[in-house]
Design a protein around this motif. Structure first.
Motif, PDB file in Angstrom:
ATOM      1  N   THR A  78       0.824  -1.203   0.000  1.00 35.37           N
ATOM      2  CA  THR A  78       0.000   0.000   0.000  1.00 35.37           C
ATOM      3  C   THR A  78       0.863   1.260   0.000  1.00 35.37           C
ATOM      4  N   ALA A  79       1.913   1.258   0.795  1.00 34.27           N
ATOM      5  CA  ALA A  79       2.810   2.418   0.844  1.00 34.27           C
ATOM      6  C   ALA A  79       3.537   2.595  -0.481  1.00 34.27           C
ATOM      7  N   MET A  80       3.936   1.498  -1.102  1.00 36.58           N
ATOM      8  CA  MET A  80       4.635   1.595  -2.386  1.00 36.58           C
ATOM      9  C   MET A  80       3.725   2.135  -3.484  1.00 36.58           C
ATOM     10  N   ILE A  81       2.490   1.641  -3.539  1.00 33.21           N
ATOM     11  CA  ILE A  81       1.557   2.102  -4.569  1.00 33.21           C
ATOM     12  C   ILE A  81       1.180   3.559  -4.325  1.00 33.21           C
ATOM     13  N   THR A  82       0.998   3.931  -3.071  1.00 31.87           N
ATOM     14  CA  THR A  82       0.707   5.324  -2.757  1.00 31.87           C
ATOM     15  C   THR A  82       1.864   6.228  -3.146  1.00 31.87           C
ATOM     16  N   CYS A  83       3.085   5.785  -2.895  1.00 29.84           N
ATOM     17  CA  CYS A  83       4.272   6.563  -3.278  1.00 29.84           C
ATOM     18  C   CYS A  83       4.352   6.726  -4.797  1.00 29.84           C
ATOM     19  N   MET A  84       4.115   5.648  -5.522  1.00 29.33           N
ATOM     20  CA  MET A  84       4.170   5.718  -6.986  1.00 29.33           C
ATOM     21  C   MET A  84       3.068   6.612  -7.542  1.00 29.33           C
ATOM     22  N   ALA A  85       1.863   6.468  -7.031  1.00 30.18           N
ATOM     23  CA  ALA A  85       0.737   7.245  -7.554  1.00 30.18           C
ATOM     24  C   ALA A  85       0.873   8.726  -7.219  1.00 30.18           C
ATOM     25  N   SER A  86       1.206   9.037  -5.981  1.00 27.41           N
ATOM     26  CA  SER A  86       1.280  10.445  -5.594  1.00 27.41           C
ATOM     27  C   SER A  86       2.421  11.167  -6.296  1.00 27.41           C
ATOM     28  N   ASN A  87       3.580  10.547  -6.347  1.00 34.17           N
ATOM     29  CA  ASN A  87       4.710  11.187  -7.013  1.00 34.17           C
ATOM     30  C   ASN A  87       4.542  11.212  -8.525  1.00 34.17           C
ATOM     31  N   GLY A  88       3.946  10.170  -9.087  1.00 38.36           N
ATOM     32  CA  GLY A  88       3.692  10.155 -10.529  1.00 38.36           C
ATOM     33  C   GLY A  88       2.703  11.230 -10.947  1.00 38.36           C
ATOM     34  N   LEU A  89       1.629  11.375 -10.186  1.00 36.68           N
ATOM     35  CA  LEU A  89       0.656  12.425 -10.491  1.00 36.68           C
ATOM     36  C   LEU A  89       1.248  13.813 -10.293  1.00 36.68           C
ATOM     37  N   PHE A  90       2.051  13.976  -9.249  1.00 40.54           N
ATOM     38  CA  PHE A  90       2.693  15.259  -9.002  1.00 40.54           C
ATOM     39  C   PHE A  90       3.630  15.627 -10.152  1.00 40.54           C
ATOM     40  N   ALA A  91       4.427  14.665 -10.608  1.00 43.23           N
ATOM     41  CA  ALA A  91       5.337  14.915 -11.730  1.00 43.23           C
ATOM     42  C   ALA A  91       4.557  15.194 -13.013  1.00 43.23           C
ATOM     43  N   ALA A  92       3.450  14.487 -13.215  1.00 45.14           N
ATOM     44  CA  ALA A  92       2.636  14.717 -14.413  1.00 45.14           C
ATOM     45  C   ALA A  92       2.020  16.105 -14.415  1.00 45.14           C
ATOM     46  N   VAL A  93       1.548  16.561 -13.262  1.00 47.79           N
ATOM     47  CA  VAL A  93       0.957  17.897 -13.179  1.00 47.79           C
ATOM     48  C   VAL A  93       2.010  18.964 -13.452  1.00 47.79           C
ATOM     49  N   VAL A  94       3.203  18.790 -12.897  1.00 52.46           N
ATOM     50  CA  VAL A  94       4.280  19.754 -13.133  1.00 52.46           C
ATOM     51  C   VAL A  94       4.673  19.765 -14.612  1.00 52.46           C
ATOM     52  N   LEU A  95       4.786  18.591 -15.224  1.00 46.86           N
ATOM     53  CA  LEU A  95       5.170  18.506 -16.633  1.00 46.86           C
ATOM     54  C   LEU A  95       4.114  19.126 -17.540  1.00 46.86           C
ATOM     55  N   VAL A  96       2.850  18.806 -17.302  1.00 46.40           N
ATOM     56  CA  VAL A  96       1.779  19.367 -18.128  1.00 46.40           C
ATOM     57  C   VAL A  96       1.697  20.878 -17.949  1.00 46.40           C
ATOM     58  N   SER A  97       1.852  21.362 -16.734  1.00 44.40           N
ATOM     59  CA  SER A  97       1.836  22.815 -16.502  1.00 44.40           C
ATOM     60  C   SER A  97       2.977  23.501 -17.232  1.00 44.40           C
ATOM     61  N   TYR A  98       4.129  22.863 -17.232  1.00 49.11           N
ATOM     62  CA  TYR A  98       5.282  23.444 -17.929  1.00 49.11           C
ATOM     63  C   TYR A  98       5.061  23.437 -19.444  1.00 49.11           C
ATOM     64  N   LEU A  99       4.545  22.344 -19.975  1.00 50.06           N
ATOM     65  CA  LEU A  99       4.322  22.254 -21.420  1.00 50.06           C
ATOM     66  C   LEU A  99       3.208  23.172 -21.901  1.00 50.06           C
ATOM     67  N   GLN A 100       2.255  23.505 -21.054  1.00 50.29           N
ATOM     68  CA  GLN A 100       1.179  24.416 -21.426  1.00 50.29           C
ATOM     69  C   GLN A 100       1.567  25.871 -21.200  1.00 50.29           C
ATOM     70  N   GLN A 101       2.809  26.124 -20.877  1.00 51.64           N
ATOM     71  CA  GLN A 101       3.343  27.471 -20.670  1.00 51.64           C
ATOM     72  C   GLN A 101       2.743  28.171 -19.449  1.00 51.64           C
ATOM     73  N   ASP A 102       2.203  27.400 -18.498  1.00 50.76           N
ATOM     74  CA  ASP A 102       1.712  28.003 -17.264  1.00 50.76           C
ATOM     75  C   ASP A 102       2.865  28.467 -16.376  1.00 50.76           C
ATOM     76  N   LEU A 103       4.025  27.909 -16.591  1.00 52.18           N
ATOM     77  CA  LEU A 103       5.202  28.239 -15.785  1.00 52.18           C
ATOM     78  C   LEU A 103       6.264  28.949 -16.622  1.00 52.18           C
ATOM     79  N   ALA A 104       5.832  29.687 -17.634  1.00 54.02           N
ATOM     80  CA  ALA A 104       6.765  30.313 -18.564  1.00 54.02           C
ATOM     81  C   ALA A 104       7.523  31.483 -17.956  1.00 54.02           C
ATOM     82  N   ASN A 105       6.962  32.136 -16.958  1.00 56.96           N
ATOM     83  CA  ASN A 105       7.584  33.332 -16.389  1.00 56.96           C
ATOM     84  C   ASN A 105       8.433  33.049 -15.161  1.00 56.96           C
ATOM     85  N   LEU A 106       8.839  31.825 -14.972  1.00 58.07           N
ATOM     86  CA  LEU A 106       9.618  31.485 -13.787  1.00 58.07           C
ATOM     87  C   LEU A 106      10.991  32.153 -13.809  1.00 58.07           C
TER      88      LEU A 106
END
Length: 139
Positions: A78-106
């Motif tokens: 359970t801890a392993m699956i939670t770690c994979m899901a939470s970190n995977g979703l977090f990385a996906a959100v950051v990547l999609v935000s970056y690719l959509q230029q939401d983070l262009a002014n950093l």
């Protein structure tokens, strides 16, 4: 727990501690200083601060879970699956935000923090995969 040299979960424990510490730092910063984080790192500041505070609270909760899971005698599935899901979703959100230029002014500091957090999230999403095999599981 007394650690031995033959602890098969040592690498996973280190990943859980690293992701937990990262989530603790990022979540605490987002919870306490949401406006400062956005303006200092160059992101567009919105009037509503509650989404950032809520995200900070959830990151703090996730950090506590990762740190507690790292201290267990045997890290469960359970801890392993939670770690994979939470970190995977977090990385996906950051990547999609970056690719959509939401983070262009950093700023360079914001971009550096973003890259470090993204890499830690990717490692947290991929590292538990090898421990899902039957010889590591006892639950």
């Amino acid at each position: 727990m007394a650690y031995t040299l033959t602890d098969p979960f040592n690498a996973l424990r280190n990943v859980l501690r690293t992701t937990g510490a990262t989530d603790l730092l990022l979540g605490g910063t987002m919870l306490v200083f949401p406006r400062l984080v956005l303006t200092e790192w160059g992101a567009a500041a919105d009037d509503a601060e509650w989404p950032l505070r809520m995200a900070g609270a959830f990151l703090l909760t996730l950090a506590v879970y990762h740190l507690l899971a790292a201290s267990e005698r045997a890290v469960g599935t359970t801890a392993m699956i939670t770690c994979m899901a939470s970190n995977g979703l977090f990385a996906a959100v950051v990547l999609v935000s970056y690719l959509q230029q939401d983070l262009a002014n950093l700023t360079p500091v914001g971009l550096g923090v973003l890259i470090i957090v993204f890499v830690i999230a990717l490692v947290g999403a991929v590292a538990p995969l090898r421990y899902l095999r039957a010889e590591y599981r006892d639950d």
